[in-house]
Design a protein around this motif. Structure first.
Motif, PDB file in Angstrom:
ATOM      1  N   ARG A   1       3.524   6.809 -10.627  1.00 48.67           N
ATOM      2  CA  ARG A   1       2.596   7.267  -9.594  1.00 48.67           C
ATOM      3  C   ARG A   1       1.975   8.609  -9.972  1.00 48.67           C
ATOM      4  O   ARG A   1       0.790   8.845  -9.719  1.00 48.67           O
ATOM      5  CB  ARG A   1       3.304   7.374  -8.250  1.00 48.67           C
ATOM      6  CG  ARG A   1       3.650   6.034  -7.633  1.00 48.67           C
ATOM      7  CD  ARG A   1       3.903   6.166  -6.155  1.00 48.67           C
ATOM      8  NE  ARG A   1       2.695   6.605  -5.445  1.00 48.67           N
ATOM      9  CZ  ARG A   1       2.660   6.898  -4.151  1.00 48.67           C
ATOM     10  NH1 ARG A   1       3.781   6.832  -3.434  1.00 48.67           N
ATOM     11  NH2 ARG A   1       1.537   7.281  -3.570  1.00 48.67           N
TER      12      ARG A   1
ATOM     13  N   THR B   1      -2.170   1.174  -4.781  1.00 46.16           N
ATOM     14  CA  THR B   1      -1.751  -0.185  -4.456  1.00 46.16           C
ATOM     15  C   THR B   1      -0.712  -0.628  -5.470  1.00 46.16           C
ATOM     16  O   THR B   1      -0.980  -0.613  -6.680  1.00 46.16           O
ATOM     17  CB  THR B   1      -2.934  -1.160  -4.473  1.00 46.16           C
ATOM     18  OG1 THR B   1      -3.865  -0.799  -3.454  1.00 46.16           O
ATOM     19  CG2 THR B   1      -2.462  -2.589  -4.221  1.00 46.16           C
TER      20      THR B   1
ATOM     21  N   GLU C   1      -9.068   3.354  -5.469  1.00 54.22           N
ATOM     22  CA  GLU C   1      -7.613   3.495  -5.426  1.00 54.22           C
ATOM     23  C   GLU C   1      -6.992   2.941  -6.703  1.00 54.22           C
ATOM     24  O   GLU C   1      -7.380   1.886  -7.198  1.00 54.22           O
ATOM     25  CB  GLU C   1      -7.075   2.731  -4.211  1.00 54.22           C
ATOM     26  CG  GLU C   1      -5.630   3.018  -3.882  1.00 54.22           C
ATOM     27  CD  GLU C   1      -5.251   2.417  -2.533  1.00 54.22           C
ATOM     28  OE1 GLU C   1      -5.277   3.161  -1.521  1.00 54.22           O
ATOM     29  OE2 GLU C   1      -4.967   1.214  -2.489  1.00 54.22           O
TER      30      GLU C   1
ATOM     31  N   GLY D   1      -6.811   7.117  -6.401  1.00 54.73           N
ATOM     32  CA  GLY D   1      -6.732   7.595  -5.022  1.00 54.73           C
ATOM     33  C   GLY D   1      -8.052   7.368  -4.332  1.00 54.73           C
ATOM     34  O   GLY D   1      -9.124   7.569  -4.893  1.00 54.73           O
TER      35      GLY D   1
ATOM     36  N   SER E   1      -1.986   9.291 -10.516  1.00 58.08           N
ATOM     37  CA  SER E   1      -2.737  10.361  -9.853  1.00 58.08           C
ATOM     38  C   SER E   1      -3.484  11.202 -10.871  1.00 58.08           C
ATOM     39  O   SER E   1      -4.615  11.632 -10.647  1.00 58.08           O
ATOM     40  CB  SER E   1      -1.786  11.242  -9.040  1.00 58.08           C
ATOM     41  OG  SER E   1      -1.209  10.496  -7.971  1.00 58.08           O
TER      42      SER E   1
ATOM     43  N   GLU F   1       0.850  -1.184   0.000  1.00 60.06           N
ATOM     44  CA  GLU F   1       0.000   0.000   0.000  1.00 60.06           C
ATOM     45  C   GLU F   1       0.888   1.237   0.000  1.00 60.06           C
ATOM     46  O   GLU F   1       1.739   1.402   0.870  1.00 60.06           O
ATOM     47  CB  GLU F   1      -0.910   0.003   1.224  1.00 60.06           C
ATOM     48  CG  GLU F   1      -1.932  -1.131   1.237  1.00 60.06           C
ATOM     49  CD  GLU F   1      -2.874  -1.072   0.047  1.00 60.06           C
ATOM     50  OE1 GLU F   1      -3.274   0.042  -0.336  1.00 60.06           O
ATOM     51  OE2 GLU F   1      -3.202  -2.139  -0.492  1.00 60.06           O
ATOM     52  N   LEU F   2       0.696   2.109  -0.989  1.00 61.53           N
ATOM     53  CA  LEU F   2       1.484   3.328  -1.118  1.00 61.53           C
ATOM     54  C   LEU F   2       0.653   4.515  -0.643  1.00 61.53           C
ATOM     55  O   LEU F   2      -0.433   4.766  -1.180  1.00 61.53           O
ATOM     56  CB  LEU F   2       1.916   3.535  -2.579  1.00 61.53           C
ATOM     57  CG  LEU F   2       2.690   2.383  -3.230  1.00 61.53           C
ATOM     58  CD1 LEU F   2       2.943   2.702  -4.700  1.00 61.53           C
ATOM     59  CD2 LEU F   2       4.005   2.147  -2.496  1.00 61.53           C
ATOM     60  N   SER F   3       1.157   5.225   0.333  1.00 65.65           N
ATOM     61  CA  SER F   3       0.435   6.398   0.833  1.00 65.65           C
ATOM     62  C   SER F   3       0.669   7.580  -0.093  1.00 65.65           C
ATOM     63  O   SER F   3       1.607   7.592  -0.896  1.00 65.65           O
ATOM     64  CB  SER F   3       0.901   6.740   2.248  1.00 65.65           C
ATOM     65  OG  SER F   3       2.298   7.007   2.257  1.00 65.65           O
ATOM     66  N   GLY F   4      -0.195   8.575   0.001  1.00 64.87           N
ATOM     67  CA  GLY F   4      -0.021   9.778  -0.789  1.00 64.87           C
ATOM     68  C   GLY F   4       1.240  10.510  -0.369  1.00 64.87           C
ATOM     69  O   GLY F   4       1.688  10.416   0.771  1.00 64.87           O
ATOM     70  N   GLY F   5       1.852  11.200  -1.300  1.00 61.09           N
ATOM     71  CA  GLY F   5       3.106  11.877  -0.986  1.00 61.09           C
ATOM     72  C   GLY F   5       3.224  13.209  -1.661  1.00 61.09           C
ATOM     73  O   GLY F   5       2.226  13.855  -2.011  1.00 61.09           O
TER      74      GLY F   5
ATOM     75  N   PRO G   1      -2.826   8.020  -2.806  1.00 62.89           N
ATOM     76  CA  PRO G   1      -2.635   6.641  -2.365  1.00 62.89           C
ATOM     77  C   PRO G   1      -2.872   5.661  -3.510  1.00 62.89           C
ATOM     78  O   PRO G   1      -3.708   5.892  -4.391  1.00 62.89           O
ATOM     79  CB  PRO G   1      -3.688   6.472  -1.263  1.00 62.89           C
ATOM     80  CG  PRO G   1      -3.936   7.861  -0.768  1.00 62.89           C
ATOM     81  CD  PRO G   1      -3.812   8.744  -1.976  1.00 62.89           C
TER      82      PRO G   1
END
Length: 435
Positions: A425, A252, A278, A434, A429, A240-244, A250
């Motif tokens: 990523r 997967t 997501e 997300g 987005s 799981e990749l969080s928002g940055g 976010p």
């Protein structure tokens, strides 16, 4: 026997220049390149030079790390070997008291087919084991330090190495009394698996055979004798990749290292379990292929039925279709590189042609031939090229590869890995991924 496969077994992989052997973390890894998948299943992108003991038959690099571009479909078809001719050559040899497998191999060597190969029954057993997602070993991965020292990079939880108290960072001095300092990682892998003769002999020693390791931790030196076991690899990793920063949302990350048995269903499960709305980052970098049916099942996770690919077997056209009911709304980005091969290219081409994904990275390898097994008179098995596949739009992949929608060439020295993922990523987005 396994059915049609799109994968690079080690013997085929050894035929070209600048080769690396790569299959899922069950085949041997060679040349120092970070373009391939991880050895120990913990990290998808190991530093250059890290290769695992269980890779003894893996990371494919088929002919070279750069895919050939010249061959067209007609040129490839000229190299397809007639199954009956191979079987007849083997049978004549056996009747004359000679080796059927050697006769078949001699015929193949004159054919110009880089992907057909002959295996002894024992070697083919290892091939089938690898396609099942398993290998025989002691459950450790190794890396060579700049000064030539061989170090333990990771240990498999619950495996023989961990039970013996071996830990990451330990120095590996000897294997069965042979000094491994300064040796290529592939040679050390071969020793660990019990095949010191050549990396092409498949499989390695059977479960229950022993290997004696000389180790060092700080000033302490000791030896441990381990028994090899049949271990199962994990072909799918989910993160799981969080928002940055830079507006990334976010997502997967689904990393698929090879299409061994059960891989397709694991991909479908990962998609179903992702948070609603997501996006999915499907990482196929360094994926050497595997079973065709598993790649089609994986495609079914993202498609609502329809065409995945076509392939010809001895002039007869076959159609591969996705199952209905896949998630067609979730944003999807596929990451590829020069190590994306065979069944992984089939999946990439299908999702790209169907308008289901944006493909990010570098051009894929270009191995689009299909092999099927044929049992010979002496019990050996010939894996022969029987045809080539095309994407839904009719594109031939063999010798051409898949061109990404967004080409990414990272800074020199990092293989573009981190940069490709970051760009992927951002694209995801932009597609609305997300939760």
């Amino acid at each position: 026997m396994p059915g049609p496969t799109l994968f690079v077994p080690p013997r085929r992989a050894r035929r070209g220049a600048a080769l690396t052997l790569v299959f899922m973390g069950a085949l041997a890894a060679g040349a120092a390149t970070a373009a391939w998948g991880a050895a120990d299943g913990r990290s998808a992108r190991p530093p250059a030079g890290e290769h695992g003991e269980r890779q003894v038959l893996s990371h494919p690099a088929g002919r070279s790390a750069v895919a050939p571009r010249a061959a067209d479909r007609h040129a490839a078809d000229r190299h397809t070997v007639d199954r009956r001719a191979v079987e007849a050559a083997a049978e004549r040899a056996v009747q004359d008291g000679k080796s059927g497998s050697e006769a078949a191999a001699e015929l193949l060597s004159r054919s110009g087919d880089a992907w057909s190969a002959v295996y002894t029954p024992r070697e083919y057993e290892g091939f089938a084991l690898a396609l099942d997602g398993a290998y025989v070993g002691v459950g450790l991965t190794t890396r060579r330090a700049e000064d030539g020292r061989m170090e333990v990079d990771g240990v498999r939880p619950g495996g023989p190495a961990e039970r013996a108290g071996i830990a990451p960072g330990d120095r590996l001095l000897t294997v069965d009394g042979a000094d491994v300092t300064g040796r290529p990682v592939t040679e050390v892998v071969s020793l660990l698996r019990g095949d010191g003769r050549s990396l092409g002999s498949w499989p390695a020693s059977a479960p229950g055979t022993t290997v004696r390791l000389g180790l060092q931790r700080g000033a302490e030196r000791w030896e441990r004798t381990l028994r090899r076991e049949r271990l199962v690899t994990e072909s799918v990793e989910v993160e799981e990749l969080s928002g940055g920063a830079a507006g990334t949302l976010p997502a997967t990350l689904i990393k698929v290292s090879s299409f061994t048995r059960g891989t397709g269903e694991r991909v479908r499960a990962a998609v179903r379990e992702a948070a609603p709305g997501e996006g999915i980052l499907l990482d196929l970098r360094g994926n050497s292929g595997g079973l065709v049916a598993e790649a089609v099942t994986a495609a079914s996770a993202f498609l609502d039925g329809g065409l995945v690919a076509t392939y010809d077997v001895r002039g007869s056209r076959h159609v591969l279709r996705a199952e209905p009911g896949g998630d067609t709304r979730r944003p999807l980005v596929v990451l590829v590189d020069g190590g994306t091969m065979s069944a992984a290219e089939l999946l990439t081409g299908a999702l790209q042609d169907r308008g289901r994904t944006v493909v990010v990275g570098s051009r894929t390898f270009g191995k689009g031939s299909v092999q099927m097994p044929s049992r010979l008179a002496d019990g050996s098995v010939a894996e022969l090229t029987v045809g080539h596949y095309r994407t839904p739009a009719g594109r031939a992949v063999d010798g051409a590869g898949i061109t990404p929608d967004l080409a990414v060439q990272g800074p020199a020295g990092d293989g573009g890995e981190g940069d490709a993922e970051a760009r992927g990523r951002r694209v995801l987005s932009g597609l609305g991924g997300g939760a």
